[in-house]
Design a protein around this motif. Structure first.
Motif, PDB file in Angstrom:
ATOM      1  N   THR A  61       0.871  -1.174   0.000  1.00 16.65           N
ATOM      2  CA  THR A  61       0.000   0.000   0.000  1.00 16.65           C
ATOM      3  C   THR A  61       0.908   1.223   0.000  1.00 16.65           C
ATOM      4  O   THR A  61       1.714   1.393   0.912  1.00 16.65           O
ATOM      5  N   GLU A  62       0.787   2.036  -1.023  1.00 18.52           N
ATOM      6  CA  GLU A  62       1.660   3.203  -1.145  1.00 18.52           C
ATOM      7  C   GLU A  62       1.108   4.387  -0.355  1.00 18.52           C
ATOM      8  O   GLU A  62      -0.102   4.519  -0.154  1.00 18.52           O
ATOM      9  N   ARG A  63       2.023   5.234   0.086  1.00 16.78           N
ATOM     10  CA  ARG A  63       1.620   6.478   0.746  1.00 16.78           C
ATOM     11  C   ARG A  63       0.990   7.417  -0.278  1.00 16.78           C
ATOM     12  O   ARG A  63       1.381   7.449  -1.437  1.00 16.78           O
ATOM     13  N   THR A  64       0.032   8.192   0.189  1.00 16.44           N
ATOM     14  CA  THR A  64      -0.632   9.166  -0.678  1.00 16.44           C
ATOM     15  C   THR A  64      -0.250  10.569  -0.243  1.00 16.44           C
ATOM     16  O   THR A  64      -0.408  10.914   0.935  1.00 16.44           O
ATOM     17  N   PRO A  65       0.266  11.384  -1.148  1.00 16.87           N
ATOM     18  CA  PRO A  65       0.650  12.747  -0.754  1.00 16.87           C
ATOM     19  C   PRO A  65      -0.569  13.622  -0.489  1.00 16.87           C
ATOM     20  O   PRO A  65      -1.541  13.603  -1.254  1.00 16.87           O
ATOM     21  N   VAL A  66      -0.529  14.353   0.615  1.00 16.83           N
ATOM     22  CA  VAL A  66      -1.579  15.331   0.896  1.00 16.83           C
ATOM     23  C   VAL A  66      -1.050  16.747   0.750  1.00 16.83           C
ATOM     24  O   VAL A  66      -1.825  17.696   0.609  1.00 16.83           O
ATOM     25  N   LEU A  67       0.283  16.894   0.765  1.00 17.08           N
ATOM     26  CA  LEU A  67       0.941  18.175   0.537  1.00 17.08           C
ATOM     27  C   LEU A  67       2.248  17.927  -0.205  1.00 17.08           C
ATOM     28  O   LEU A  67       2.803  16.825  -0.148  1.00 17.08           O
ATOM     29  N   ILE A  68       2.732  18.950  -0.882  1.00 21.28           N
ATOM     30  CA  ILE A  68       4.038  18.878  -1.519  1.00 21.28           C
ATOM     31  C   ILE A  68       4.858  20.089  -1.090  1.00 21.28           C
ATOM     32  O   ILE A  68       4.308  21.170  -0.812  1.00 21.28           O
ATOM     33  N   ASP A  99      -0.201  11.861   5.018  1.00 19.43           N
ATOM     34  CA  ASP A  99      -1.114  12.334   6.055  1.00 19.43           C
ATOM     35  C   ASP A  99      -0.572  12.173   7.471  1.00 19.43           C
ATOM     36  O   ASP A  99      -1.229  12.563   8.436  1.00 19.43           O
ATOM     37  N   GLU A 100       0.628  11.615   7.611  1.00 12.38           N
ATOM     38  CA  GLU A 100       1.282  11.537   8.913  1.00 12.38           C
ATOM     39  C   GLU A 100       2.456  12.512   9.016  1.00 12.38           C
ATOM     40  O   GLU A 100       3.190  12.500  10.000  1.00 12.38           O
ATOM     41  N   VAL A 110      -2.691  18.280  -5.526  1.00  9.11           N
ATOM     42  CA  VAL A 110      -2.084  18.233  -4.195  1.00  9.11           C
ATOM     43  C   VAL A 110      -1.580  19.637  -3.845  1.00  9.11           C
ATOM     44  O   VAL A 110      -0.749  20.195  -4.569  1.00  9.11           O
ATOM     45  N   PRO A 111      -2.052  20.242  -2.753  1.00  8.64           N
ATOM     46  CA  PRO A 111      -1.623  21.603  -2.400  1.00  8.64           C
ATOM     47  C   PRO A 111      -0.129  21.670  -2.071  1.00  8.64           C
ATOM     48  O   PRO A 111       0.462  20.701  -1.582  1.00  8.64           O
ATOM     49  N   GLU A 112       0.431  22.830  -2.310  1.00  9.05           N
ATOM     50  CA  GLU A 112       1.838  23.061  -1.967  1.00  9.05           C
ATOM     51  C   GLU A 112       1.934  23.594  -0.539  1.00  9.05           C
ATOM     52  O   GLU A 112       1.127  24.438  -0.119  1.00  9.05           O
ATOM     53  N   LEU A 113       2.903  23.119   0.188  1.00 11.10           N
ATOM     54  CA  LEU A 113       3.157  23.601   1.546  1.00 11.10           C
ATOM     55  C   LEU A 113       4.288  24.614   1.514  1.00 11.10           C
ATOM     56  O   LEU A 113       5.379  24.332   1.024  1.00 11.10           O
ATOM     57  N   GLU A 114       4.002  25.810   2.036  1.00  5.71           N
ATOM     58  CA  GLU A 114       5.021  26.848   2.137  1.00  5.71           C
ATOM     59  C   GLU A 114       5.334  27.094   3.607  1.00  5.71           C
ATOM     60  O   GLU A 114       4.451  27.485   4.381  1.00  5.71           O
ATOM     61  N   VAL A 136      -0.378  19.343   7.778  1.00  6.53           N
ATOM     62  CA  VAL A 136      -1.066  18.130   7.331  1.00  6.53           C
ATOM     63  C   VAL A 136      -2.386  17.969   8.078  1.00  6.53           C
ATOM     64  O   VAL A 136      -3.413  17.580   7.498  1.00  6.53           O
ATOM     65  N   ARG A 137      -2.365  18.276   9.348  1.00  3.76           N
ATOM     66  CA  ARG A 137      -3.576  18.190  10.171  1.00  3.76           C
ATOM     67  C   ARG A 137      -4.653  19.121   9.634  1.00  3.76           C
ATOM     68  O   ARG A 137      -5.836  18.750   9.559  1.00  3.76           O
ATOM     69  N   VAL A 138      -4.261  20.313   9.253  1.00  5.90           N
ATOM     70  CA  VAL A 138      -5.210  21.276   8.688  1.00  5.90           C
ATOM     71  C   VAL A 138      -5.757  20.760   7.358  1.00  5.90           C
ATOM     72  O   VAL A 138      -6.966  20.776   7.108  1.00  5.90           O
ATOM     73  N   ALA A 139      -4.849  20.288   6.499  1.00  3.60           N
ATOM     74  CA  ALA A 139      -5.274  19.802   5.180  1.00  3.60           C
ATOM     75  C   ALA A 139      -6.269  18.651   5.316  1.00  3.60           C
ATOM     76  O   ALA A 139      -7.194  18.512   4.509  1.00  3.60           O
ATOM     77  N   GLY A 140      -6.096  17.833   6.346  1.00  3.44           N
ATOM     78  CA  GLY A 140      -6.985  16.703   6.547  1.00  3.44           C
ATOM     79  C   GLY A 140      -8.361  17.074   7.057  1.00  3.44           C
ATOM     80  O   GLY A 140      -9.285  16.260   7.004  1.00  3.44           O
ATOM     81  N   ARG A 141      -8.525  18.302   7.572  1.00  2.00           N
ATOM     82  CA  ARG A 141      -9.813  18.744   8.108  1.00  2.00           C
ATOM     83  C   ARG A 141     -10.612  19.598   7.130  1.00  2.00           C
ATOM     84  O   ARG A 141     -11.749  19.983   7.428  1.00  2.00           O
ATOM     85  N   LEU A 142     -10.047  19.890   5.989  1.00  4.48           N
ATOM     86  CA  LEU A 142     -10.739  20.782   5.056  1.00  4.48           C
ATOM     87  C   LEU A 142     -11.980  20.114   4.475  1.00  4.48           C
ATOM     88  O   LEU A 142     -11.964  18.915   4.168  1.00  4.48           O
ATOM     89  N   PRO A 143     -13.054  20.850   4.313  1.00  5.14           N
ATOM     90  CA  PRO A 143     -14.211  20.308   3.600  1.00  5.14           C
ATOM     91  C   PRO A 143     -13.794  19.906   2.193  1.00  5.14           C
ATOM     92  O   PRO A 143     -12.873  20.495   1.607  1.00  5.14           O
TER      93      PRO A 143
END
Length: 264
Positions: A124-131, A143-144, A158-162, A188-195
């Motif tokens: 099972t591969e990791r899935t990017p939630v931010l770059i 997501d971790e 995938v959103p960019e993290l600055e 990552v925690r914020v990105a995971g809570r977005l509608p």
């Protein structure tokens, strides 16, 4: 003719009521035991030979399932399963450890013996939630908060993290309490809570400090999120704001009990 005396009758009763005599194993019983022992030895020896010495149970193929970005060839190479060795002798835990060490993109892995000739690798591969942009390349973050791969092209959607830490004031003091890894986890925690609708429109997650996280959305819109705490309440407040003010360009849910929006 006189019957047995009283003394004789007592002796007979004593003999009949005493403990039974031990039965001795005769030659037939002994032969049966020996035959059983020999049979067990032969079966055990045959089993050992079948598992370790026979060509009938040796590794001939390695199958891979679950890959998306990785290729089956990459997984097989990293697993380094000893093809040709007895299937029973393959160290399953060592194969799993090699895959995790050599391919950080793998989140979970299962290794199974497929008798009589196969080894199955399910990943099972990791899935990017931010770059995170790094020069001309991009680091993928799951997501971790694990930065697991560097790619030449960012995955679409995938959103960019600055990470732009503040240099002074309370934000700088907050930064001294939380290292970069912690800030990445908060993002990552914020990105995971977005509608879901907001997540699709999110282009950038900006982090200046633990308490100062904001979003850049499509259509030149921004969201002041604050810290990663109370994420569910902030998501609900943001959804309500966007419905109430569809033309707004700036939203503030850093205090979810007092959200605000504006057109400029």
């Amino acid at each position: 003719m006189a019957g047995p005396s009283t003394a004789e009758r007592g002796e007979r009763q004593q003999e009949s009521s005493g403990p039974p005599r031990a039965r001795r194993f005769g030659p037939p019983r002994l032969r049966t035991i020996i035959i059983l022992i020999v049979a067990l030895v032969l079966v055990a020896g045959g089993t050992v030979w079948l598992l370790y010495g026979s060509n009938w149970t040796r590794v001939e193929r390695v199958s891979v399932s679950g890959t998306r970005v990785l290729t089956p060839a990459q997984v097989r190479e990293a697993a380094d399963v000893p093809v040709g060795d007895p299937l029973i002798s393959v160290d399953i835990e060592a194969v799993e450890a090699r895959l995790r060490r050599k391919l950080p993109r793998i989140d979970e892995v299962g290794v199974e013996r497929s008798w009589p000739h196969g080894i199955g690798l399910k990943v099972t591969e990791r899935t990017p939630v931010l770059i995170v942009q790094k020069g001309r390349k991009f680091v993928e973050v799951d997501d971790e908060g694990v930065r697991f791969a560097t790619v030449s092209r960012a995955r679409k959607g995938v959103p960019e993290l600055e990470l732009k830490p503040a240099g002074s004031g309370s934000a700088a003091a907050s930064l001294r309490r939380f290292d970069e890894d912690r800030l990445v986890r908060e993002a990552v925690r914020v990105a995971g809570r977005l509608p879901a609708t907001v997540a699709r429109d999110t282009r950038t997650v900006k982090v200046r400090s633990y308490d100062d996280i904001s979003l850049e959305l499509s259509g030149d819109r921004t969201v002041a999120w604050g810290s990663g705490e109370q994420g569910v309440r902030k998501a609900r407040a943001l959804t309500a704001l966007m419905k109430a003010a569809p033309g707004a360009r700036h939203f503030d849910v850093s205090v979810p009990t007092a959200p605000a929006s504006s057109r400029s």
